[in-house]
Design a protein around this motif. Sequence first.
Motif, mmCIF file in Angstrom:
data_model
loop_
_atom_site.group_PDB
_atom_site.id
_atom_site.type_symbol
_atom_site.label_atom_id
_atom_site.label_comp_id
_atom_site.label_asym_id
_atom_site.label_seq_id
_atom_site.Cartn_x
_atom_site.Cartn_y
_atom_site.Cartn_z
ATOM 1 N N SER A 246 2.222 3.962 1.850
ATOM 2 C CA SER A 246 2.149 2.690 2.890
ATOM 3 C C SER A 246 0.906 1.832 2.235
ATOM 4 C CB SER A 246 1.751 3.004 4.305
ATOM 5 O OG SER A 246 0.563 3.835 4.300
ATOM 6 N N ASP A 247 0.278 2.566 1.373
ATOM 7 C CA ASP A 247 -0.886 1.438 0.796
ATOM 8 C C ASP A 247 -0.451 0.858 -0.623
ATOM 9 O OD1 ASP A 247 -2.511 2.310 2.798
ATOM 10 O OD2 ASP A 247 -3.436 3.873 1.640
ATOM 11 N N MET A 248 0.954 1.113 -0.999
ATOM 12 C CA MET A 248 1.571 0.410 -2.056
ATOM 13 C C MET A 248 2.441 -0.344 -1.826
ATOM 14 S SD MET A 248 1.523 4.352 -4.126
ATOM 15 C CE MET A 248 1.969 3.737 -5.546
ATOM 16 N N PRO A 249 2.559 -1.384 -2.972
ATOM 17 C CA PRO A 249 3.916 -2.358 -2.769
ATOM 18 C C PRO A 249 5.032 -1.617 -3.013
ATOM 19 C CG PRO A 249 2.445 -3.001 -4.375
ATOM 20 C CD PRO A 249 1.863 -1.978 -3.889
ATOM 21 N N TYR A 250 5.639 -0.884 -2.134
ATOM 22 C CA TYR A 250 6.726 0.252 -2.928
ATOM 23 C C TYR A 250 7.906 -0.710 -2.903
ATOM 24 C CZ TYR A 250 10.482 3.139 -2.035
ATOM 25 O OH TYR A 250 11.837 3.810 -2.302
ATOM 26 N N GLU A 251 8.288 -1.360 -2.153
ATOM 27 C CA GLU A 251 9.560 -2.371 -2.431
ATOM 28 C C GLU A 251 9.580 -3.096 -3.837
ATOM 29 O OE1 GLU A 251 10.793 -4.292 1.051
ATOM 30 O OE2 GLU A 251 11.209 -2.340 2.332
ATOM 31 N N GLN A 252 8.500 -3.861 -3.771
ATOM 32 C CA GLN A 252 8.380 -4.550 -5.091
ATOM 33 C C GLN A 252 8.337 -3.872 -6.328
ATOM 34 O OE1 GLN A 252 8.413 -8.090 -4.963
ATOM 35 N NE2 GLN A 252 8.630 -7.854 -7.280
ATOM 36 N N MET A 253 7.785 -2.624 -6.263
ATOM 37 C CA MET A 253 7.511 -1.861 -7.343
ATOM 38 C C MET A 253 8.825 -1.198 -7.777
ATOM 39 S SD MET A 253 4.078 0.490 -6.334
ATOM 40 C CE MET A 253 3.777 1.328 -7.856
ATOM 41 N N ILE A 254 9.638 -1.047 -7.002
ATOM 42 C CA ILE A 254 11.122 -0.525 -7.093
ATOM 43 C C ILE A 254 12.027 -1.668 -7.640
ATOM 44 C CG2 ILE A 254 13.435 0.284 -6.033
ATOM 45 C CD1 ILE A 254 11.306 2.569 -6.207
ATOM 46 N N ALA A 255 11.926 -2.766 -7.062
ATOM 47 C CA ALA A 255 12.564 -3.961 -7.627
ATOM 48 C C ALA A 255 12.059 -4.121 -9.153
ATOM 49 C CB ALA A 255 12.403 -5.094 -6.836
ATOM 50 N N ASP A 256 10.963 -3.974 -9.320
ATOM 51 C CA ASP A 256 10.372 -4.249 -10.743
ATOM 52 C C ASP A 256 11.044 -3.426 -11.732
ATOM 53 O OD1 ASP A 256 8.936 -6.594 -9.993
ATOM 54 O OD2 ASP A 256 7.115 -5.714 -9.826
ATOM 55 N N HIS A 257 10.933 -2.042 -11.353
ATOM 56 C CA HIS A 257 11.380 -0.845 -12.019
ATOM 57 C C HIS A 257 12.758 -1.049 -12.418
ATOM 58 C CE1 HIS A 257 10.352 3.174 -13.774
ATOM 59 N NE2 HIS A 257 11.872 3.263 -13.466
ATOM 60 N N ALA A 258 13.723 -1.413 -11.226
ATOM 61 C CA ALA A 258 15.050 -1.696 -11.597
ATOM 62 C C ALA A 258 15.359 -2.643 -12.358
ATOM 63 C CB ALA A 258 15.692 -1.774 -10.279
ATOM 64 N N LYS A 269 8.771 -4.136 -14.796
ATOM 65 C CA LYS A 269 7.769 -3.209 -15.328
ATOM 66 C C LYS A 269 7.937 -2.096 -14.708
ATOM 67 C CE LYS A 269 4.048 -4.524 -12.031
ATOM 68 N NZ LYS A 269 2.497 -4.830 -11.988
ATOM 69 N N PRO A 270 7.639 -0.956 -15.519
ATOM 70 C CA PRO A 270 8.039 0.589 -15.055
ATOM 71 C C PRO A 270 7.006 0.784 -14.008
ATOM 72 C CG PRO A 270 6.763 0.604 -17.073
ATOM 73 C CD PRO A 270 7.191 -0.797 -16.630
ATOM 74 N N SER A 271 7.432 1.543 -12.735
ATOM 75 C CA SER A 271 6.613 1.813 -11.785
ATOM 76 C C SER A 271 5.874 3.002 -11.994
ATOM 77 C CB SER A 271 7.565 2.018 -10.525
ATOM 78 O OG SER A 271 8.274 1.059 -10.112
ATOM 79 N N VAL A 272 4.600 3.155 -11.408
ATOM 80 C CA VAL A 272 3.895 4.349 -11.524
ATOM 81 C C VAL A 272 3.222 4.811 -10.558
ATOM 82 C CG1 VAL A 272 1.523 5.160 -12.627
ATOM 83 C CG2 VAL A 272 2.996 3.281 -14.095
ATOM 84 N N PHE A 273 3.735 6.186 -10.136
ATOM 85 C CA PHE A 273 3.490 6.644 -8.940
ATOM 86 C C PHE A 273 2.606 7.730 -8.962
ATOM 87 C CE2 PHE A 273 7.350 4.227 -7.501
ATOM 88 C CZ PHE A 273 6.709 3.746 -6.262
ATOM 89 N N ASP A 274 1.551 7.799 -9.940
ATOM 90 C CA ASP A 274 0.846 8.986 -10.218
ATOM 91 C C ASP A 274 -0.146 9.473 -8.884
ATOM 92 O OD1 ASP A 274 2.147 9.124 -12.645
ATOM 93 O OD2 ASP A 274 0.237 8.386 -13.947
ATOM 94 N N LYS A 275 0.066 10.496 -8.498
ATOM 95 C CA LYS A 275 -0.851 10.903 -7.392
ATOM 96 C C LYS A 275 -0.647 10.262 -6.112
ATOM 97 C CE LYS A 275 -4.754 12.535 -10.461
ATOM 98 N NZ LYS A 275 -6.078 12.513 -10.807
ATOM 99 N N ALA A 276 0.493 9.978 -5.915
ATOM 100 C CA ALA A 276 0.705 9.043 -4.678
ATOM 101 C C ALA A 276 1.549 10.154 -3.836
ATOM 102 C CB ALA A 276 1.965 7.896 -5.072
ATOM 103 N N ASP A 277 1.417 9.985 -2.586
ATOM 104 C CA ASP A 277 2.065 10.620 -1.361
ATOM 105 C C ASP A 277 3.263 9.725 -0.913
ATOM 106 O OD1 ASP A 277 2.818 12.068 0.747
ATOM 107 O OD2 ASP A 277 0.866 12.840 1.203
ATOM 108 N N LEU A 278 4.377 10.333 -1.362
ATOM 109 C CA LEU A 278 5.744 9.499 -1.127
ATOM 110 C C LEU A 278 6.447 10.161 -0.125
ATOM 111 C CD1 LEU A 278 6.623 9.238 -4.873
ATOM 112 C CD2 LEU A 278 5.521 7.649 -3.671
ATOM 113 N N ARG A 279 6.054 10.983 1.006
ATOM 114 C CA ARG A 279 6.786 11.472 2.007
ATOM 115 C C ARG A 279 7.218 10.554 3.087
ATOM 116 N NH1 ARG A 279 2.578 15.973 4.099
ATOM 117 N NH2 ARG A 279 1.036 14.771 3.280
#
Length: 419
Positions: A246-258, A269-279
Amino acid sequence: MSAASPTPQEYKRLTQHDVDVICAKHDRLWSARLGGARAVFAFCDISGLSMTGRNLCDADFTGAVLVGCDLRKTRLDNANFYGADMQGADLSDASLRRADLRGASLRGANLTGADMFEADLREGTIAAADRKEGYRVIELTQREAYASGANLSGANLERSRLSGIVATKADFSDAILKDAKLVRANLKQANFNGANLAGADLSGANLAGADLRNTVLVGAKTMSWNINDTNLEGALTDKPAGTDVSDMPYEQMIADHARWIETGGVEGKPSVFDKADLRNLRSIRGFNLTALSAKSAVFYGLDMEGVQMQGAQLEGADLRACNLRRADLRGARLKGAKLTGSDLRDVQLGPLLIAADRVLPADLTGAILANADFARADLRQARLTGADASRANFTGANLRDIDLTGAIRLGARGLDDII
């Protein structure tokens, strides 16, 4: 006159032949053949005898003495073990679904890999039939269920009832205890390393000195529990582990990655979710996340069916209890990842072609794969060096050129032909 004091219960000693005859009649009953009769071992002494592999569903073992019995792979669903003495019995890989184990003693028993779904292991009072009084109490005090020193490693105890059980120093490592009732249970110095206690009720439980490393405690009730000197390192709770999505711009990151994938790296650009809690994402079903970097990220419980994560960097990621059916993980790096209890049926974990003469094998070195389902998976050339594949299912999987050097294969299925 004072009430008559309870008399000691007399036990009928049976021979192996007696047991074999009773089991045969029970089997005839289950297969609807003539001469069948329900197996009744109530208040019998069958210590040290073998019933391995038998079908004894619904059998009656009330108050029986089964010390040191061989019950490996025995079907004991809905069986009654009320007040039975099962000390030192071998119940590894046995099925005890919905069995009544109230007041039973499992001290030192081996229940490795046993299926105890909805089993009842609460305290109970021992009673016996009496012509005049119906049932009379043999033991005047409530008898707790004892499982001290028992080995329940990898056992399925989902929705089981263990309130008040005494299971000090018992081994529950990698066990499934989802929604189990452990109210006021004595679990001092017990080993729960890697166990799934999601939704379990641990209210008032004594876990002093217990090992709760890497446990799943999501949704668990922990009011008034005792965790003095308890090791909770790596335990997964309702609190965010790392950076909350919830603290990350998730939707934008997914769109950028696609866009990065579609344009071959020209845009996005490639998304980076290192050490993220994605539950909180709940589902990334079918997403194209090729080459995603999610090192040490938490995916626990996510629906990831059909996700494309070829060449993904998933070292140390928590993928426990995830739905990864038909996912494309060719060439993925899963070194040290946790995949306990995950559904990986039909998953692609073969090599990824990155050049005309170069392939990248999937790397699961040191990964924890206990109780994971790899049925029909493509694992060609995959590296499982030092991985823990205890009780994992590899039935029908393509295992050509797989590297299992130093892997733990205890109770694993489908690996018999791999040296």
